[in-house]
Write a protein that holds these residues in place. Structure first.
Motif, PDB file in Angstrom:
ATOM      1  N   UNK A 218       0.811  -1.226   0.000  1.00 25.95           N
ATOM      2  CA  UNK A 218       0.000   0.000   0.000  1.00 25.95           C
ATOM      3  C   UNK A 218       0.840   1.270   0.000  1.00 25.95           C
ATOM      4  N   UNK A 219       1.979   1.222   0.683  1.00 24.61           N
ATOM      5  CA  UNK A 219       2.832   2.400   0.726  1.00 24.61           C
ATOM      6  C   UNK A 219       3.461   2.731  -0.609  1.00 24.61           C
ATOM      7  N   UNK A 220       3.520   1.739  -1.508  1.00 26.59           N
ATOM      8  CA  UNK A 220       4.118   1.955  -2.828  1.00 26.59           C
ATOM      9  C   UNK A 220       3.088   2.323  -3.886  1.00 26.59           C
ATOM     10  N   UNK A 221       1.806   2.206  -3.558  1.00 24.95           N
ATOM     11  CA  UNK A 221       0.749   2.490  -4.528  1.00 24.95           C
ATOM     12  C   UNK A 221       0.543   3.998  -4.622  1.00 24.95           C
ATOM     13  N   UNK A 222       0.781   4.549  -5.800  1.00 26.46           N
ATOM     14  CA  UNK A 222       0.640   5.993  -5.976  1.00 26.46           C
ATOM     15  C   UNK A 222      -0.832   6.369  -6.109  1.00 26.46           C
TER      16      UNK A 222
ATOM     17  N   UNK B 214      -4.301  -3.840   3.823  1.00 28.18           N
ATOM     18  CA  UNK B 214      -3.186  -2.902   3.745  1.00 28.18           C
ATOM     19  C   UNK B 214      -3.620  -1.488   3.430  1.00 28.18           C
ATOM     20  N   UNK B 215      -4.541  -1.341   2.490  1.00 27.50           N
ATOM     21  CA  UNK B 215      -5.035  -0.012   2.131  1.00 27.50           C
ATOM     22  C   UNK B 215      -5.657   0.671   3.341  1.00 27.50           C
ATOM     23  N   UNK B 216      -6.346  -0.112   4.185  1.00 29.56           N
ATOM     24  CA  UNK B 216      -7.043   0.458   5.334  1.00 29.56           C
ATOM     25  C   UNK B 216      -6.207   0.486   6.609  1.00 29.56           C
ATOM     26  N   UNK B 217      -4.981  -0.026   6.540  1.00 33.67           N
ATOM     27  CA  UNK B 217      -4.113  -0.001   7.714  1.00 33.67           C
ATOM     28  C   UNK B 217      -3.709   1.443   8.018  1.00 33.67           C
ATOM     29  N   UNK B 218      -3.915   1.908   9.251  1.00 33.29           N
ATOM     30  CA  UNK B 218      -3.613   3.316   9.563  1.00 33.29           C
ATOM     31  C   UNK B 218      -2.137   3.668   9.424  1.00 33.29           C
TER      32      UNK B 218
END
Length: 766
Positions: free
Chosen positions: A207-211, A250-254
């Motif tokens: 998720x951290x790599x998704x622009x 992952x997208x919803x992980x704070x």
């Protein structure tokens, strides 16, 4: 595809195959039309009874759909083959033109071992015939022709291989039937598969790599292709069950999704819906990849997703099941495993499922704003609400047996409490301590129980929640009827199971409306006479007691939505019954063996009792502790106009053959209507704001108004039905309907007093 394959390709076999598929498509058009208008049309008009009312009608409906899918799939195959052939012929022409131009440059192209080719000089000038001038060429000409020919072969290979991929994918979609995937050419089908591969690669990123740009592309792509069978299957298969869970968690992980969330959290709800719809479409595929995906997803349900202590798989996946029609087999296996986990974390239902309770730092897995998504039962109930067969099976299945370790007891035949087993319905509707939830505004949320009510609506009626029964809806089967009996008995035993959760009443009221033949038959107390002819039921009757029905209707009637569903449904049912029984062409074996007077009176009486009983519920809601505004009930009735007007509804009972009699110029628009449409229009006109008068402030005033309204409606229905069939007793029918309705309201008053007196608040005078 190598040089020789394309250069000397013979397209006659492919032309013949396309011609055969074209003929097949043409024949399937005729078969589809015949199946829909002939086979299915006759089945819907037939007077099915017994097992035929459910099994045969349903089988014929599905068979007709298979012809439709067969036509769709054959058309797609023909289009893809035709498009591929045309492309290959064009590539062959381009190759021949290139070879001719090369020859004019004194260059020849020859195949080599392994499928390659070379571009070389054709005739060396030193070996040319005397007096012959050999065309000149440069080294760059050799390179240009080599690249051009290689490009042609690459494009031909792409056409050929992509067609093979697409055709295999189409064939794999349905193991036993046909796929409904429709494609106008090879490029559209191939494009769907390639886009699925691309978007799956995006979703597999951390998720951290998704622009933000990639997020938008993923969201837009899923929205565009959610209903595309090839895309959905390929996307889900490439992402995998584990990848699907890790992506949404992952997208919803704070922490992991913080950067993306800062930019796009407002679009998470849309992505959730698009992903859910895509996965629902994918679940219908019978491909080996999706078979593995469904098995893996069920197996991962009880495991943490991502980091240790992360949400369980069930918590994540259930939030991706709130939209769409998921495969019944998948829902059944998923539901069974979810119940196993529920039993484990609650000690067989002995306490609340604390593992599903959201704590302070837990992620929000649901982005609709209605609840946090921590309770997986909520999303699963939403999935069941769209899948009636799976819902029926799930609620009917056992939660615990009497031999398992638990403390649940029920009253035995001798009146003493004994240890008893529970069905999933018993546990969820009566015993479960639903986790506390809040919506995005911080207010208490009841989404979980409400989703359960929607799932029960699908489970008992046989069609998705929120819809009305149509001509293809089969008669209620034994499991549906038994579930209805359980629902009525449960509410009758403890009305607060519904009245304390009034938001469930719209679904419960709709269920009641579709079981009006069973409910009405129960009010006759006739187990041996001819009432079954007066209130026909196609297959399995819900075995309801008069007392349970009375208590159930009083409870449903206390909520405006529940009241409106039964009120409108009952009036439409009464009108259709009068139309049905006044028809002189009704076969003798189906006819009520009594006079027209007795027929009209008994229909009006039983309708009056149902109307009177829900009127008591309405009266209790207005004058009792709830202090519901009386106008809310009329408003709720008025809102039903958009859903009931012109709808088939239950006719005279789901699965019973009935064709409404036209009544020329009956409705306000002047268009020919039916007996029931005349009645419904009258009801809706009476509930319009400018027709309403100030609600009565006493029980007597409310009861009098309800009685007067019901008498007028039954008289209108009887008068219209008699005129529609040219019967000579129009004026008499008005009196018969009046007497019957008044008797029915009298029955309701007495029966509520005797069977449900604890449900009424004693109103003190003054």
């Amino acid at each position: 595809m190598n040089l020789e394959d394309l250069r000397f390709a013979r397209f006659k076999p492919l032309d013949d195959a396309i011609a055969d598929w074209t003929t097949m498509v043409r024949n399937l058009v005729d078969l589809e039309t015949e199946a829909h208008n002939g086979l299915r049309g006759q089945a819907n008009k037939a007077n099915w009874t017994g097992v035929n009312a459910t099994v045969s009608r349903k089988f014929i409906g599905r068979t007709a759909e298979e012809f439709k899918d067969a036509h769709t799939q054959a058309t797609s195959i023909k289009n893809i083959l035709s498009d591929t052939r045309d492309e290959l012929k064009e590539h062959q022409r381009a190759l021949e033109a290139a070879l001719d131009r090369a020859l004019k440059k004194n260059l020849t192209v020859t195949s080599t071992a392994g499928g390659g080719f070379t571009v070389t000089m054709n005739i060396h000038p030193d070996r040319a015939a005397k007096g012959t001038t050999v065309p000149e060429h440069s080294e760059s000409d050799v390179t240009l022709f080599r690249d051009e020919i290689q490009g042609i072969l690459d494009r031909a290979t792409q056409s050929d291989s992509s067609a093979a991929t697409v055709l295999r994918a189409l064939a794999d979609q349905s193991r036993y039937g046909f796929s409904g995937a429709a494609y106008k050419d090879r490029d559209s089908a191939d494009g769907a598969i390639k886009e699925a591969d691309r978007l799956a690669r995006l979703a597999r990123q951390k998720p951290g790599d998704l622009s933000v740009k990639e997020f938008d592309e993923l969201n837009a792509g899923l929205k565009k292709y959610a209903d595309d069978e090839l895309f959905a299957e390929r996307f889900a298969a490439q992402l995998g069950a584990k990848g699907t869970l890790e992506f949404w968690a992952g997208v919803n992980d704070p922490h992991d999704g913080a950067r993306l969330g800062h930019e796009r959290v407002g679009q998470y709800g849309e992505l959730q819906k698009n992903l859910s719809l895509t996965l629902a479409t994918a679940s219908q595929s019978d491909s080996q990849s999706m078979t593995d995906w469904k098995r893996d997803m069920t197996g991962l349900g009880s495991q943490p997703v991502g980091r240790p202590g992360g949400p369980m798989g069930f918590q994540v996946m259930s939030n991706l099941m709130r939209w769409g029609d998921f495969d019944d087999g998948f829902l059944k296996s998923y539901g069974s495993e979810l119940i196993k986990t529920e039993k484990k974390i609650t000690d067989n239902g002995g306490h609340a499922p604390l593992a599903w309770q959201r704590m302070g730092m837990d992620p929000f897995l649901n982005r609709t704003g209605t609840d946090s998504g921590s309770d997986p039962m909520t999303g699963f109930m939403k999935a069941l609400s769209n899948s009636p067969d799976a819902a029926t099976d799930f609620f009917s299945d056992p939660f615990v047996t009497k031999d398992e370790d638990h403390d649940f007891k029920r009253e035995g035949p001798d009146g003493k409490e004994v240890k008893a087993g529970l069905s999933n319905f018993d546990y969820l509707f009566e015993e479960r301590d639903w986790p506390q939830e809040q919506n995005s505004e911080g207010e208490r949320s009841n989404t979980g129980r409400n989703a359960m009510a929607l799932a029960l609506e699908a489970a008992t009626t046989g069609h998705p929640a929120g819809e009305l029964p149509g001509p293809d809806t089969p008669a209620h089967n034994a499991r549906q009827a038994n579930l209805m009996k359980s629902l009525v008995s449960s509410i009758a035993d403890d009305p607060e199971r519904l009245t304390k959760h009034g938001y469930m009443s719209d679904s419960v009221g709709q269920i009641a409306a579709e079981y009006l033949p069973d409910i009405t038959l129960a009010t006759t107390d006739d187990t041996r006479g001819s009432a079954k002819n007066l209130f026909p039921i196609a297959e399995k009757r819900a075995d309801l007691s008069h007392a349970s029905v009375t208590r159930f209707l009083v409870s449903v009637g206390q909520n405006p939505e529940g009241f409106a569903n039964v009120e409108v449904g009952q009036k439409a049912y009464m009108a259709n019954l009068l139309d049905y029984h006044m028809n002189p062409d009704l076969p003798d074996d189906l006819r009520y063996p009594h006079s027209p007077e007795d027929t009209v009176k008994e229909i009006a009486r039983r309708s009056g009792e149902v109307g009177g009983t829900i009127a008591v519920g309405r009266q209790e809601a207005v004058l009792g502790p709830a202090s519901q505004a009386d106008g809310d009930f009329e408003d709720a009735v008025a809102q039903k106009k958009n859903t009931w007007s012109g709808a088939i509804g239950t006719g005279v009972g789901v699965g019973v053959s009935f064709i409404a009699t036209p009544v020329g110029g009956a409705v306000a628009s002047g268009v020919a209507g039916t007996v029931s449409s005349v009645v419904l229009e009258h009801i809706f006109q009476q509930s319009e704001p400018d027709q309403l008068q100030e609600a009565g402030k006493s029980a007597g005033a409310i009861w009098e108004a309800s009685t007067k309204s019901n008498v007028g409606i039954s008289q209108l229905a009887a008068e219209t039905a008699v005129k529609a069939h040219g019967a000579p007793y129009g004026d008499q029918a008005l009196e018969w309907a009046r007497i019957g309705t008044l008797d029915g309201f009298g029955d309701a008053s007495v029966n509520v007093a005797q069977m449900a007196d604890d449900l009424e608040t004693e109103i003190q005078p003054g």
